[in-house]
Design a protein around this motif. Structure first.
Motif, PDB file in Angstrom:
ATOM      1  N   GLY A 220      28.100 -11.734   1.279  1.00 43.34           N
ATOM      2  CA  GLY A 220      27.406 -12.928   1.752  1.00 43.34           C
ATOM      3  C   GLY A 220      27.926 -13.376   3.096  1.00 43.34           C
ATOM      4  N   SER A 221      29.246 -13.306   3.279  1.00 46.61           N
ATOM      5  CA  SER A 221      29.847 -13.681   4.569  1.00 46.61           C
ATOM      6  C   SER A 221      29.358 -12.754   5.677  1.00 46.61           C
ATOM      7  CB  SER A 221      31.371 -13.621   4.473  1.00 46.61           C
ATOM      8  OG  SER A 221      31.859 -14.566   3.545  1.00 46.61           O
ATOM      9  N   LYS A 222      29.305 -11.447   5.381  1.00 45.92           N
ATOM     10  CA  LYS A 222      28.842 -10.506   6.403  1.00 45.92           C
ATOM     11  C   LYS A 222      27.386 -10.769   6.770  1.00 45.92           C
ATOM     12  CE  LYS A 222      28.216  -5.766   7.810  1.00 45.92           C
ATOM     13  NZ  LYS A 222      28.653  -4.361   7.741  1.00 45.92           N
ATOM     14  N   GLU A 223      26.563 -11.022   5.768  1.00 44.90           N
ATOM     15  CA  GLU A 223      25.151 -11.285   6.030  1.00 44.90           C
ATOM     16  C   GLU A 223      24.977 -12.505   6.925  1.00 44.90           C
ATOM     17  OE1 GLU A 223      20.923 -11.184   5.885  1.00 44.90           O
ATOM     18  OE2 GLU A 223      22.493  -9.681   5.640  1.00 44.90           O
ATOM     19  N   MET A 224      25.760 -13.559   6.674  1.00 45.04           N
ATOM     20  CA  MET A 224      25.643 -14.768   7.490  1.00 45.04           C
ATOM     21  C   MET A 224      26.102 -14.527   8.925  1.00 45.04           C
ATOM     22  SD  MET A 224      24.190 -16.825   5.591  1.00 45.04           S
ATOM     23  CE  MET A 224      23.606 -15.921   4.154  1.00 45.04           C
ATOM     24  N   ILE A 225      27.218 -13.814   9.078  1.00 45.20           N
ATOM     25  CA  ILE A 225      27.744 -13.531  10.415  1.00 45.20           C
ATOM     26  C   ILE A 225      26.748 -12.685  11.205  1.00 45.20           C
ATOM     27  CG2 ILE A 225      29.565 -12.324  11.680  1.00 45.20           C
ATOM     28  CD1 ILE A 225      31.428 -13.071   9.268  1.00 45.20           C
ATOM     29  N   ARG A 226      26.198 -11.666  10.564  1.00 54.23           N
ATOM     30  CA  ARG A 226      25.235 -10.793  11.247  1.00 54.23           C
ATOM     31  C   ARG A 226      23.965 -11.554  11.611  1.00 54.23           C
ATOM     32  NH1 ARG A 226      21.388  -6.851  10.085  1.00 54.23           N
ATOM     33  NH2 ARG A 226      21.263  -7.508   7.902  1.00 54.23           N
ATOM     34  N   TYR A 227      23.510 -12.412  10.703  1.00 54.43           N
ATOM     35  CA  TYR A 227      22.294 -13.206  10.939  1.00 54.43           C
ATOM     36  C   TYR A 227      22.460 -14.102  12.160  1.00 54.43           C
ATOM     37  CZ  TYR A 227      18.500 -16.532   9.841  1.00 54.43           C
ATOM     38  OH  TYR A 227      17.380 -17.336   9.888  1.00 54.43           O
ATOM     39  N   MET A 228      23.664 -14.673  12.334  1.00 54.47           N
ATOM     40  CA  MET A 228      23.880 -15.632  13.420  1.00 54.47           C
ATOM     41  C   MET A 228      23.820 -14.998  14.796  1.00 54.47           C
ATOM     42  SD  MET A 228      23.818 -18.606  12.423  1.00 54.47           S
ATOM     43  CE  MET A 228      24.123 -19.178  14.088  1.00 54.47           C
ATOM     44  N   ARG A 229      23.937 -13.680  14.866  1.00 57.61           N
ATOM     45  CA  ARG A 229      23.893 -13.009  16.167  1.00 57.61           C
ATOM     46  C   ARG A 229      22.554 -13.240  16.860  1.00 57.61           C
ATOM     47  NH1 ARG A 229      25.157  -6.895  15.514  1.00 57.61           N
ATOM     48  NH2 ARG A 229      23.038  -6.901  14.678  1.00 57.61           N
TER      49      ARG A 229
END
Length: 270
Positions: A220-229
């Motif tokens: 979930g953390s990775k998905e959020m970080i990637r989405y914010m790009r």
């Protein structure tokens, strides 16, 4: 798990070790490399036991980039008509891009361990990873400029989010070599190590520490970080609220809270 010609793949204690295995060719990226890496990361995605990926290169060097024989083969397939050549080249570039898009889109953290040469296409590859660690004597260079082309498999799109726009432009325009200490200073790598043995020991320790965490929370953390790009803060806050409306109901939260209160080490399902 399949057998590969350009890679070796091992899975131990929830950590998949994906190693480029063409040391006699300085781990140059041949035709098999580009197709196999897509297959490997499809397997990573489909395998619940895999929680973290360590990506490395066999031998003295991580990778010298795209195999020149592959470029020659592509050139040999072109004809005399510019329009049709352009369409064929675009299809080939998009095919190569899809290989590193598979790394970038992977829901599990991918950690690059880099020694020796990391040149050209290898920069595209590590730019698609979550974190990068290297030996002090590692050598990084965006070499495409020296062969008369712009990097086209992800470096120019992903690297500004890692090291910043200005230094990325300098490296892309000059093709100069960055060594381990500078790579750490500009944020290209998180840490540097004296030699390959120390590098691999440290990287697997980091991978194991992540693998012991809740896979629901890590992914979930990775998905959020990637989405914010590619989105605004408001978009990101809305997405995490929607995401956690479901994920906070996962068993992992109860397991983590109970372990914390009893001062025990939590164990999470795949």
């Amino acid at each position: 798990m399949s057998e590969y010609s350009a890679f070796t793949v091992e899975l131990n204690d929830n950590v998949a070790h994906v190693q480029i295995n063409r040391p006699e060719k300085i781990n140059a990226m041949n035709a098999e490399f580009w197709s196999e890496i897509r297959d490997i990361f499809a397997w990573v995605e489909e395998t619940p036991e895999v929680r973290v990926v360590v990506l490395s290169g066999a031998g003295k060097h991580f990778s010298s980039g795209i195999d020149l024989m592959l470029l020659a083969q592509v050139g040999g397939q072109l004809g005399k008509e510019v329009g049709r050549n352009a369409r064929a080249l675009k299809r080939k570039i998009e095919e190569l891009q899809s290989s590193f898009n598979a790394v970038d889109a992977c829901s599990k953290p991918v950690i690059a361990a880099i020694q020796g040469y990391c040149l050209g296409g290898a920069i595209d590859l590590i730019s698609a990873c979550d974190m990068r660690y290297s030996t002090a004597d590692a050598q990084f260079a965006i070499k495409e400029i020296d062969v008369g082309m712009a990097a086209d498999v992800g470096t120019l799109q992903r690297l500004p989010h890692i090291i910043g726009d200005g230094i990325m432009r300098e490296l892309a325009y000059t093709g100069r070599t960055v060594h381990g200490e500078e790579a750490q200073r500009i944020g290209l790598v998180n840490s540097i190590y004296a030699d390959q043995e120390a590098l691999m020991t440290a990287v697997f320790e980091i991978a194991q520490s992540i693998a012991k965490k809740s896979p629901i929370a890590v992914q979930g953390s990775k998905e959020m970080i990637r989405y914010m790009r590619d989105h605004t803060i408001a978009d990101g806050l809305n997405y995490i609220a929607t995401w956690n409306a479901a994920m906070l109901q996962a068993e992992d939260l109860r397991v983590a809270m109970a372990a914390h209160m009893s001062k025990q080490t939590p164990e999470f399902k795949d």
